[in-house]
Motif scaffolding. Structure first.
Motif, PDB file in Angstrom:
ATOM      1  N   SER A   1      -4.391  -0.493  -0.540  1.00 33.18           N
ATOM      2  CA  SER A   1      -5.414  -0.937   0.374  1.00 33.18           C
ATOM      3  C   SER A   1      -6.740  -1.458  -0.171  1.00 33.18           C
ATOM      4  O   SER A   1      -7.538  -1.229   0.882  1.00 33.18           O
ATOM      5  CB  SER A   1      -5.320  -0.159   1.484  1.00 33.18           C
ATOM      6  OG  SER A   1      -3.805   0.045   2.205  1.00 33.18           O
TER       7      SER A   1
ATOM      8  N   ALA B   1       0.673  -8.549   6.302  1.00 28.36           N
ATOM      9  CA  ALA B   1      -0.605  -8.677   6.218  1.00 28.36           C
ATOM     10  C   ALA B   1      -0.854 -10.109   7.196  1.00 28.36           C
ATOM     11  O   ALA B   1      -0.573 -11.236   6.960  1.00 28.36           O
ATOM     12  CB  ALA B   1      -1.398  -8.991   5.134  1.00 28.36           C
TER      13      ALA B   1
ATOM     14  N   HIS C   1      -1.990  -4.935   3.971  1.00 28.39           N
ATOM     15  CA  HIS C   1      -3.459  -5.046   4.159  1.00 28.39           C
ATOM     16  C   HIS C   1      -4.036  -6.567   4.146  1.00 28.39           C
ATOM     17  O   HIS C   1      -3.883  -7.114   3.037  1.00 28.39           O
ATOM     18  CB  HIS C   1      -4.042  -3.954   3.339  1.00 28.39           C
ATOM     19  CG  HIS C   1      -5.608  -3.860   3.511  1.00 28.39           C
ATOM     20  ND1 HIS C   1      -6.493  -4.758   3.082  1.00 28.39           N
ATOM     21  CD2 HIS C   1      -6.284  -2.752   3.950  1.00 28.39           C
ATOM     22  CE1 HIS C   1      -7.581  -4.378   3.583  1.00 28.39           C
ATOM     23  NE2 HIS C   1      -7.437  -3.017   4.044  1.00 28.39           N
ATOM     24  N   SER C   2      -4.568  -6.961   5.330  1.00 32.86           N
ATOM     25  CA  SER C   2      -5.308  -8.303   5.161  1.00 32.86           C
ATOM     26  C   SER C   2      -6.169  -8.691   4.097  1.00 32.86           C
ATOM     27  O   SER C   2      -6.259  -9.549   3.701  1.00 32.86           O
ATOM     28  CB  SER C   2      -6.149  -8.273   6.763  1.00 32.86           C
ATOM     29  OG  SER C   2      -5.206  -8.879   7.672  1.00 32.86           O
TER      30      SER C   2
ATOM     31  N   TRP D   1     -10.982  -0.874  13.130  1.00 30.18           N
ATOM     32  CA  TRP D   1     -11.426  -0.747  12.040  1.00 30.18           C
ATOM     33  C   TRP D   1     -12.596  -2.207  11.618  1.00 30.18           C
ATOM     34  O   TRP D   1     -11.754  -3.415  11.939  1.00 30.18           O
ATOM     35  CB  TRP D   1     -10.559  -0.751  10.938  1.00 30.18           C
ATOM     36  CG  TRP D   1      -9.689   0.741  10.692  1.00 30.18           C
ATOM     37  CD1 TRP D   1     -10.638   1.973  10.765  1.00 30.18           C
ATOM     38  CD2 TRP D   1      -8.371   0.919  10.669  1.00 30.18           C
ATOM     39  NE1 TRP D   1      -9.758   2.804  10.624  1.00 30.18           N
ATOM     40  CE2 TRP D   1      -8.399   2.223  10.318  1.00 30.18           C
ATOM     41  CE3 TRP D   1      -7.367   0.293  10.738  1.00 30.18           C
ATOM     42  CZ2 TRP D   1      -7.375   3.115  10.623  1.00 30.18           C
ATOM     43  CZ3 TRP D   1      -6.247   1.057  10.613  1.00 30.18           C
ATOM     44  CH2 TRP D   1      -6.009   2.109  10.485  1.00 30.18           C
TER      45      TRP D   1
ATOM     46  N   TYR E   1     -12.577  -4.643   9.339  1.00 28.72           N
ATOM     47  CA  TYR E   1     -12.245  -5.417   8.462  1.00 28.72           C
ATOM     48  C   TYR E   1     -11.324  -6.634   8.941  1.00 28.72           C
ATOM     49  O   TYR E   1     -11.204  -6.972  10.202  1.00 28.72           O
ATOM     50  CB  TYR E   1     -11.273  -4.728   7.460  1.00 28.72           C
ATOM     51  CG  TYR E   1      -9.884  -4.244   7.533  1.00 28.72           C
ATOM     52  CD1 TYR E   1      -9.468  -3.481   8.818  1.00 28.72           C
ATOM     53  CD2 TYR E   1      -8.859  -4.942   6.648  1.00 28.72           C
ATOM     54  CE1 TYR E   1      -8.185  -3.482   9.014  1.00 28.72           C
ATOM     55  CE2 TYR E   1      -7.416  -4.778   7.021  1.00 28.72           C
ATOM     56  CZ  TYR E   1      -7.092  -3.967   8.184  1.00 28.72           C
ATOM     57  OH  TYR E   1      -5.868  -3.596   8.594  1.00 28.72           O
TER      58      TYR E   1
ATOM     59  N   SER F   1       3.993   0.132   4.531  1.00 26.79           N
ATOM     60  CA  SER F   1       4.602  -0.354   3.430  1.00 26.79           C
ATOM     61  C   SER F   1       5.964   0.001   2.931  1.00 26.79           C
ATOM     62  O   SER F   1       6.820  -0.690   2.548  1.00 26.79           O
ATOM     63  CB  SER F   1       3.798  -0.069   2.384  1.00 26.79           C
ATOM     64  OG  SER F   1       2.375  -0.362   2.632  1.00 26.79           O
TER      65      SER F   1
ATOM     66  N   PHE G   1     -12.753   0.707   7.531  1.00 21.96           N
ATOM     67  CA  PHE G   1     -11.419   1.028   7.209  1.00 21.96           C
ATOM     68  C   PHE G   1     -11.568   2.021   5.945  1.00 21.96           C
ATOM     69  O   PHE G   1     -12.344   1.939   5.077  1.00 21.96           O
ATOM     70  CB  PHE G   1     -10.812  -0.145   7.038  1.00 21.96           C
ATOM     71  CG  PHE G   1      -9.440   0.062   6.395  1.00 21.96           C
ATOM     72  CD1 PHE G   1      -8.108   0.044   7.263  1.00 21.96           C
ATOM     73  CD2 PHE G   1      -8.984   0.258   5.131  1.00 21.96           C
ATOM     74  CE1 PHE G   1      -6.933   0.152   6.703  1.00 21.96           C
ATOM     75  CE2 PHE G   1      -7.750   0.488   4.582  1.00 21.96           C
ATOM     76  CZ  PHE G   1      -6.654   0.519   5.388  1.00 21.96           C
ATOM     77  N   PRO G   2     -10.821   3.036   6.087  1.00 26.68           N
ATOM     78  CA  PRO G   2      -9.528   3.435   6.814  1.00 26.68           C
ATOM     79  C   PRO G   2     -10.186   4.941   7.637  1.00 26.68           C
ATOM     80  O   PRO G   2      -9.436   5.648   7.778  1.00 26.68           O
ATOM     81  CB  PRO G   2      -8.567   4.000   5.809  1.00 26.68           C
ATOM     82  CG  PRO G   2      -9.250   4.427   4.664  1.00 26.68           C
ATOM     83  CD  PRO G   2     -10.592   3.748   4.674  1.00 26.68           C
TER      84      PRO G   2
ATOM     85  N   SER H   1       0.813  -1.145   0.032  1.00 28.60           N
ATOM     86  CA  SER H   1      -0.139  -0.246  -0.090  1.00 28.60           C
ATOM     87  C   SER H   1       0.992   1.243  -0.033  1.00 28.60           C
ATOM     88  O   SER H   1       1.113   2.057   1.139  1.00 28.60           O
ATOM     89  CB  SER H   1      -0.896   0.066   1.237  1.00 28.60           C
ATOM     90  OG  SER H   1      -1.519  -1.053   1.251  1.00 28.60           O
TER      91      SER H   1
ATOM     92  N   THR I   1      -3.104   5.265   4.093  1.00 25.45           N
ATOM     93  CA  THR I   1      -3.058   4.922   5.527  1.00 25.45           C
ATOM     94  C   THR I   1      -1.801   4.025   5.828  1.00 25.45           C
ATOM     95  O   THR I   1      -1.137   4.357   6.943  1.00 25.45           O
ATOM     96  CB  THR I   1      -4.338   4.093   6.404  1.00 25.45           C
ATOM     97  OG1 THR I   1      -5.428   5.197   5.821  1.00 25.45           O
ATOM     98  CG2 THR I   1      -4.254   4.143   7.712  1.00 25.45           C
ATOM     99  N   PHE I   2      -1.598   3.179   5.120  1.00 30.66           N
ATOM    100  CA  PHE I   2      -0.766   2.221   5.184  1.00 30.66           C
ATOM    101  C   PHE I   2       0.679   2.482   4.414  1.00 30.66           C
ATOM    102  O   PHE I   2       1.439   1.466   4.244  1.00 30.66           O
ATOM    103  CB  PHE I   2      -1.130   0.736   4.982  1.00 30.66           C
ATOM    104  CG  PHE I   2      -1.921   0.017   6.208  1.00 30.66           C
ATOM    105  CD1 PHE I   2      -2.251   0.881   7.217  1.00 30.66           C
ATOM    106  CD2 PHE I   2      -2.750  -1.013   5.853  1.00 30.66           C
ATOM    107  CE1 PHE I   2      -2.914   0.241   8.275  1.00 30.66           C
ATOM    108  CE2 PHE I   2      -3.861  -1.271   6.808  1.00 30.66           C
ATOM    109  CZ  PHE I   2      -4.037  -0.679   8.013  1.00 30.66           C
TER     110      PHE I   2
END
Ligand code: BEZ
Length: 393
Positions: free
Chosen positions: A82, A131, A108-109, A176, A178, A50, A207-208, A41, A45-46
């Motif tokens: 993401s 993740a 991100h998962s 969040w 998710y 990353s 999210f986010p 990402s 946010t990430f």
């Protein structure tokens, strides 16, 4: 008398020679660079986690002289934004268009779940440097999928165990909505309730989103013994500052898995002081291995590393273990997999091995924020393995 070879026999010998040349092992130095697809990402946010994971990966490669097992490394980068809805297209570009040898990602998962689905089909090697989606090394496990970070359940569970030990009895959670948030809350609840606590209320936002105000008002009204939170990256910075600004830091204790305070402390400032978290890393793990890693990272990038950088570094170490076993030949995928499964990684977090489902079996530390650092105060839980539920390999 001169003898000339009949044309047909000459052609046959030339063809045979060509085949023989093809089947000779190519010297490693003559092989094309190994293509590593980095899918993370890079915006949003990430973005910081990353970038740190990528830097960690590249640091280990640089420490080996820019090559792993004699192979030059070529990077192909994709910003996954993401966004799970774009993940299948993005990962298929790396697999089919760019023909990468291995994929490293994501953070991100939700993106990770879509990627795992695609590489299960293609058989491409994948190393997940962050993740934590449980299914990646659970129901969706595969021989070609490895993770050097954690499962979401692991981080939540370790924090729940540590919270119960501190004698908190009733908790609220906030995260969040998710995969990562929900699975970490589940892990926290398992660990906390096994130790005699009770989770009374789960608060979530999409999210986010970072509009925390209404939920903070709810926490102030309920006054639980403890709040457990999972936020990361820019979202963690905003949450910790808002929690403090709402006057909650001094009235309702806040704990998180360590993403709440990792890679974020400079931006959080005084608002993070004293926060207690559990994670498989800490800034001040005073070992020769961690000190060397931190020194090398700071010299290369002019910033201190965090948990994401460490996980990326270990993703490169795991890839190196596979490549060393095959003399740099990534087409011997099965031999690489055997070596990666058996590897003991000399990580800055402490050595770790892989579970049968390819997730790290590792210690989780109890940490406390002191003057801008996540100081390790002890071990929350030793050698914790994810149960790998639903994995059939
Ligand atoms: C995740 O989505 O799995 C995740 C993202 C940031 C930190 C930890 C987990």
């Amino acid at each position: 008398m001169t003898h000339s070879m009949p044309t047909s026999s000459f052609a046959a010998r030339a063809a045979a020679l060509a085949v023989a040349a093809l089947s000779l092992p190519m010297p490693v130095s003559a092989q094309a660079p190994l293509k590593v697809g980095l899918m993370m990402s890079y915006t949003g946010t990430f973005a910081s986690p990353s970038t740190m994971a990528e830097r960690g990966f590249q640091l280990f490669v640089q420490e080996q002289g820019g090559k792993l097992a004699g192979r030059e490394i070529q990077y192909v980068k994709v910003d996954d934004e993401s966004d799970p809805s774009k993940a299948t297209d993005n990962v298929n570009k790396l697999i089919r268009r760019d023909n990468v040898d291995i994929i490293v990602g994501p953070v991100h998962s939700g993106v990770g779940l879509a990627m795992a689905r695609a590489v299960r089909e293609s058989g491409t090697l994948m190393i997940v440097p962050n993740a934590g989606a449980d299914a990646i090394t659970g129901a969706m496990c595969a021989p070609n999928i490895f993770r050097t970070s954690f499962s979401n359940w692991q981080t939540g569970y370790a924090t729940g165990v540590a919270a119960a030990r501190k004698a908190y009895r009733n908790a609220m959670t906030i995260t969040w909505n998710y995969a990562a948030g929900n699975e970490m809350v589940k892990g926290f609840t398992n660990g906390f309730e096994a130790g005699g606590g009770k989770v009374n209320r789960n608060l979530t936002l999409p999210f986010p989103n970072v509009e925390f105000q209404a939920l903070l008002t709810e926490i102030a009204a309920q006054k639980p013994d403890l709040v457990f939170a999972f936020f990361a990256g820019a979202g963690a910075v905003k949450f910790v500052k808002d929690y403090d600004a709402a006057g909650l830091r001094r009235t309702v204790p806040l704990m998180g898995n360590g993403f709440l305070t990792d890679g974020t402390l400079q931006a959080q400032g005084e608002s993070a002081q004293g926060l207690v978290t559990a994670l498989h890393y800490g800034d001040v793990l005073d070992t020769a291995r961690n000190n060397a890693f931190r020194k090398g990272f700071a010299a290369a990038y002019k910033v201190d590393p965090d948990v994401y950088a460490m996980q990326g570094y270990d993703a490169a170490q795991l890839l190196a273990a596979g490549l060393l076993a095959t003399g740099g030949n990534a087409s011997r995928r099965d031999d690489m997999i055997v070596a990666m499964r058996k590897a003991t990684i000399d990580s800055p977090r402490g050595t770790f091995t892989m579970s049968p489902q390819h997730n790290p079996v590792q210690d989780f530390y109890l940490r406390e924020v002191e003057n801008g650092q996540n100081v390790v105060k002890g071990v929350a839980i030793k050698a914790l393995a994810d149960p790998g539920r639903g994995c059939r390999m």
